[in-house]
Design an enzyme around this catalytic site. Structure first.
Site, PDB file in Angstrom:
ATOM      1  N   GLN A   1       0.819  -1.199   0.000  1.00  0.00           N
ATOM      2  CA  GLN A   1       0.000   0.000   0.000  1.00  0.00           C
ATOM      3  C   GLN A   1       0.862   1.262   0.000  1.00  0.00           C
ATOM      4  O   GLN A   1       0.583   2.222  -0.712  1.00  0.00           O
ATOM      5  CB  GLN A   1      -0.926  -0.001   1.214  1.00  0.00           C
TER       6      GLN A   1
ATOM      7  N   GLU B   1      -3.999   7.178   2.552  1.00  0.00           N
ATOM      8  CA  GLU B   1      -3.831   8.540   2.025  1.00  0.00           C
ATOM      9  C   GLU B   1      -2.385   9.025   2.179  1.00  0.00           C
ATOM     10  O   GLU B   1      -1.812   9.588   1.253  1.00  0.00           O
ATOM     11  CB  GLU B   1      -4.781   9.525   2.730  1.00  0.00           C
TER      12      GLU B   1
END
Lengths: 714, 326
Positions: free
Chosen positions: A614, A681
């Site tokens: 990620q 994010e």
């Protein structure tokens, strides 16, 4: 709490691969468009070719006569969507596009017709025969170029301390930064299959980040009980925010399925991904920043104008980073929206903050050259120990450690402060860094944990996994609590009929659903320990206990708490910093990313492998933002011209060097029992600046309008 | 897409008969044609599949290296004869598209691919190449990728191929079969400039098909280089590309071949620049001087003026690589 954190972190399973990895790479994983209900028909949308005006007529005669066509739907003949009602009080903006509801065109590519046919190819051909005539009006798609444009969605400026104090600092600069429109462009196209099981009963296979939110919106639109709508999203091939809401194509497919009395599949084309499912808005920014000679920030003024549509406002927080990233006494922020004839933007990975961090972290880099202080040092000088906006303590913050880890790993000591000083084999070498922050949110979720007679555990919740490896992390949490091997645990998700879970968005899933899995498993284990009495054992033999007690299974359903107290008491943030080394060819302007080190301070890492993926994925998104992504409109037509994967560039393997993902990996003891925060994010936020700053360090050329393509460097 | 008929031709003659009928197109790898059909840019009534015809061979003939029209781009790029005799072609092929596309794309198909001008691809936009008489969207539009040489008031599109740039530089010839028999065309004469008829990409007449290309022997293998400048490192069309081949003997340039991609409607051979290099020493100064000569007659549009600077820089850089200065 400390005790809990220790138990929650599986050590032996740190390197566990994705539980659905095999299914994904072998093609067994079924995505929304891959179901085949009996009698499936295919819908294809036709879009407007003007950007503003009204549709005066649509010739569907040829399309209707084309082979295999079952229906051609336009606003002239569409059955009404019962929940599609115009707001009673006239508001300034019309609100979201109500598909096939009226003749008003708000943007180029807006759906004006849908052809449904017995095969996709026939529907596609017939859609090309639909001809609309328009009453065309002058459109405006030109993006903002200063703060005087647009309207402030939140009213007044935000001022902390003295307004525009940076102007009085001995060292200061003011610059404009532009990021163009970016499109989420997940590899999986948006797709839906709608199947009516009765007059008021519906099954939907959909690309969505939230099965239950989608269920509720569909139920409302069609005025049927939410309990009669089942939304299934077992696998989602990326979304990045583009599937957080119900879009017109989803309503169109459901409407079409009702009309032709057959299940209808509708898959958007790549070009529709640019117009119809949101985007990161083009944003103009200006940052004024000032510091003392020893690098102490005196003030920051951060202005931003983002684009939105003429029919709907979308506001985000590009200026948030300037309020929160550094201990600066005087911060003024100003944010406006400019309404244009485009589809409404939406959240895109690192929404707002990624845009803002490009400006702020570039400005800080520019300041570092003025005050002649190393950029990392400059950030440490202005390190925020408490939330500068409200004075609250952080639930956890180890960003200083992240700086050090990243700097050590990239070889920051090899960086020269003067730009253009290092050459290697005819290429200029530069180092850059940039970081960011994002609120660490935690919501409430419900998980059902079922221990079955054979000693295997089933976990159920409605959450989706849009790619980060949610299922994998949840299995790891459960495995550790229950003392079970991961292959004895099944995590069932992606179905609105399962226990309640929020949408996968805002980096909140691990903290939220993970908390619920933790609670449910803890409770279930306690249930077993109670059954055997005498305080139980640390590692119960679940199958044996069930058999001894003559039970078919044992389950608990637990709703995790919001943790509102802690969320009020502490400022909860996740942090990141990215370091890059780039090579720039002086003659051709080609930029090669030579090395990337990304460091996340996102609490305890639950699943090492998927967390690494990620963090790398987000950083690559940041490389795309820095060097490539730019959705271009020809303003004469108000129409996107590079709306395909050949012309809208995202990084490919050849652009990506060895990426290093590091984690501070220290638990946040306030956010949840696992000490874990989300990191979706922050993986992207700050990366574009890290690249742009490295390009400056290599060349002495400061590119403030992304993307940094070769033509800007020669 | 429009429903179409699909036939397999069993011989070259069969293909020629089939494509002599209007509305018929050859399909080989389909990497470009299928896209164009899906987008409605072209809508043939009939496709003639030629992939099983014996046009795949790569071998030495009396005229040089023969490469069949159906040889796959990936196969040509790795072929030992190609790598040994014409490494420039191998380099250019590997700079094109992606491995997946190169595994499907053929030499003939690569030559026949259409421009990637976005106005050509969008049927809602004007384009004289797709729909003659509708105007050129790119002139006055988003023309960052467009031509700076040989443009017309009707079209400023570029030919997208890398392979063709190398073949143009290497003096290749094209062997063509048609209703009137076989003929040969210089590779540099195969593609055409847009002029008044941008709808025509090349000089193939109705009913003609490409059989092969032939590259004459040369002395360039030691000193050649293909440099492609693009917005990302793979799967991106050239902003500017340069095929450079030098014959250097005793430190003096005896022969030179140069062609550019990404700058014109056809591979842009630089005959004058080649001549100017003969007898010169391979130095950075000489290359920079020659590169400037290449820019005579260049004309930029709103968004592609950077090519006026990038093109000579890329020529000089490619020559440096070819001559071993880099």
């Amino acid at each position: 709490m400390e005790e809990a954190i220790k138990t929650a972190i599986p050590s032996s399973a740190d390197g566990m691969s994705r539980i659905d990895g095999r299914a994904k790479v072998t093609g067994k994983a079924k995505y929304a468009a891959e179901y085949r209900p009996d009698g499936l028909a295919y819908g294809v949308l036709a879009g407007s070719t003007i950007a503003k005006g009204t549709v005066t007529a649509i010739d569907i005669a040829r399309a209707e006569k084309a082979p295999g066509v079952l229906a051609v739907v336009t606003h002239f003949n569409s059955p009404k969507v019962p929940g599609h009602q115009k707001p009673k009080k006239p508001t300034k903006k019309a609100g979201p596009i109500l598909v096939f509801n009226d003749n008003v065109i708000h943007y180029n590519g807006q759906p004006i017709a849908m052809v449904i046919a017995d095969t996709y190819e026939r529907a596609l051909y017939a859609a090309s025969l639909v001809k609309a005539t328009y009453n065309k009006q002058a459109h405006d798609t030109k993006p903002p170029s200063d703060i005087s444009m647009g309207i402030a969605p939140w009213g007044k400026d935000s001022v902390r301390g003295e307004a525009d104090a940076w102007k009085n600092a001995p060292f200061k600069l003011e610059q404009e930064y532009v990021i163009p429109t970016e499109v989420h462009n997940p590899m999986e196209l948006h797709a839906i299959i709608a199947k009516w099981d009765g007059a008021d009963k519906l099954t939907v296979w959909d690309k969505t980040q939230g099965t239950q939110a989608t269920r509720d919106d569909i139920a409302k639109a069609f005025n049927i009980p939410a309990a009669n709508v089942q939304v299934i999203a077992k696998f989602v091939g990326g979304a990045f925010g583009s599937a957080l809401q119900v879009w017109p194509h989803e309503i169109a497919a459901i409407l079409g399925a009702k009309l032709v009395r057959r299940p209808v599949k509708l898959v958007l084309h790549r070009q529709d991904m640019f117009t119809s499912v949101g985007h990161r808005p083009y944003t103009w920014q200006k940052v004024g920043i000032g510091a003392t000679a020893d690098g102490k920030l005196v003030g920051i003024t951060h202005e931003a104008v983002g684009q939105t549509s003429t029919y709907e406002d979308f506001a985000e927080g590009p200026i948030n980073v300037s309020k929160g990233l550094y201990a600066c006494p005087n911060v003024t922020t100003r944010y406006k929206l400019l309404s244009l004839n485009i589809g409404t933007p939406t959240w895109m990975r690192g929404p707002g903050e990624a845009t803002g961090a490009f400006a702020l972290e570039s400005a800080l880099d520019e300041l570092s050259y003025q005050v002649k202080i190393d950029p990392v040092q400059l950030r440490l000088i202005n390190y925020a120990k408490v939330d500068p906006e409200n004075g609250k303590p952080y639930s956890s913050k180890y960003l200083d450690e992240a700086y050090k880890m990243g700097a050590d790993q990239i070889g920051w000591e090899n960086r020269r402060q003067e730009a253009g000083a290092v050459k290697k084999d005819g290429w200029l070498v530069g180092y850059g860094m940039g970081g960011g922050m994002f609120g660490a949110y935690r919501d409430s979720a419900t998980v059902k944990a079922v221990m079955r007679a054979d000693g295997t555990l089933l976990l159920q919740t409605a959450v989706t996994d849009i790619g980060p490896g949610t299922g994998t992390a949840m299995v790891l949490i459960a495995a550790d609590i229950m003392g079970l091997p991961a292959d004895k645990i099944k995590f069932e998700m992606g179905d609105s009929s399962l226990p309640n879970a929020p949408m996968q968005g805002g980096s909140a899933t691990t903290a939220t659903v993970g908390g619920a899995v933790y609670d449910a498993c803890t409770e279930l284990k306690q249930k077993f320990q109670k059954l055997i009495g005498n305080g139980g054992t640390d590692n119960p033999d679940y199958a044996k206990i069930l058999s001894d007690k003559n039970l078919a299974g044992l389950d608990v359903t637990t709703q995790s708490s919001l943790g509102a107290d802690a969320q009020n008491k502490y400022s909860m943030q996740a942090w990141s910093v990215h370091f890059t080394r780039v090579l720039v060819h002086p003659a051709t302007g080609v930029v090669k990313i030579d090395k990337v080190v990304s460091v996340a301070d996102s609490g305890k890492v639950i699943s090492q492998k998927t967390a690494r993926s990620q963090l790398i994925g987000g950083a690559i998104g940041g490389i795309g933002m820095a060097l490539m992504e730019d959705a271009i409109i020809d303003h004469r037509y108000g129409r996107y011209v590079n709306n395909n994967f050949a012309d809208y560039h995202v990084p490919v393997n050849a652009d990506i060097p060895q990426m290093e993902a590091l984690f501070v990996n220290k638990p946040d003891s306030h956010i949840n029992a696992m000490g874990a925060k989300g990191m979706a994010e922050i993986s992207l936020i700050g990366m574009a600046a890290a690249v742009a700053n490295a390009v400056f360090n290599a060349t002495g050329k400061r590119v403030r309008d992304l993307p940094i393509t070769p033509d800007k460097l020669i | 897409m429009k429903q179409f008929q699909y036939v397999k031709a069993s011989s070259n003659a069969g293909v020629i008969t089939a494509i002599s009928k209007p509305g018929t197109k050859i399909i080989a790898g389909g990497t470009n044609l299928v896209d164009l059909m899906k987008r409605g840019v072209t809508a043939p009534d009939r496709l003639v599949d030629i992939t099983h015809l014996p046009l795949k061979s790569i071998n030495i003939t009396g005229k040089g290296l023969h490469i069949g029209a159906l040889a796959l781009n990936s196969v040509v790029a790795e072929n030992a004869l190609v790598v040994e005799k014409h490494p420039l072609l191998a380099m250019a092929l590997k700079a094109g598209a992606s491995p997946q596309l190169r595994n499907m794309a053929t030499v003939g198909g690569n030559m026949m691919q259409r421009t990637r001008c976005t106005y050509f691809y969008d049927t809602a936009m004007p384009c004289n190449k797709r729909a003659p008489g509708t105007g050129c969207g790119a002139i006055g539009g988003i023309n960052r990728m467009h031509a700076i040489f040989g443009t017309s008031s009707k079209c400023i599109a570029v030919h997208p191929s890398d392979m063709c740039v190398a073949l143009a530089a290497l003096d290749a010839t094209v062997i063509i079969a048609g209703p009137k028999g076989q003929r040969t065309l210089q590779f540099t004469e195969f593609h055409r400039l847009p002029g008044e008829h941008p709808e025509l990409d090349n000089h193939l007449a109705t009913g003609e098909m490409i059989l092969s290309v032939e590259i004459p022997d040369n002395n360039f293998a030691k000193n050649s280089y293909y440099l492609k400048v693009r917005d990302r490192q793979s799967y991106a069309f050239a902003l500017v590309s340069v095929a450079a081949a030098l014959d250097i003997q005793n430190g003096v340039i005896r022969g030179a071949r140069l062609a550019m991609g990404g700058v014109a409607h056809k591979p842009w051979r630089l005959f004058e620049v080649e001549k100017s290099l003969i007898g010169k020493k391979p130095t950075e100064e000489n290359f920079a001087q020659a590169a400037q000569l290449a820019m005579q007659g260049a004309k930029a549009y709103e968004y592609n003026a950077f090519k006026l600077k990038l093109a000579p820089a890329t020529i000089a850089e490619a020559l440096k690589h070819a001559s071993g200065l880099v």
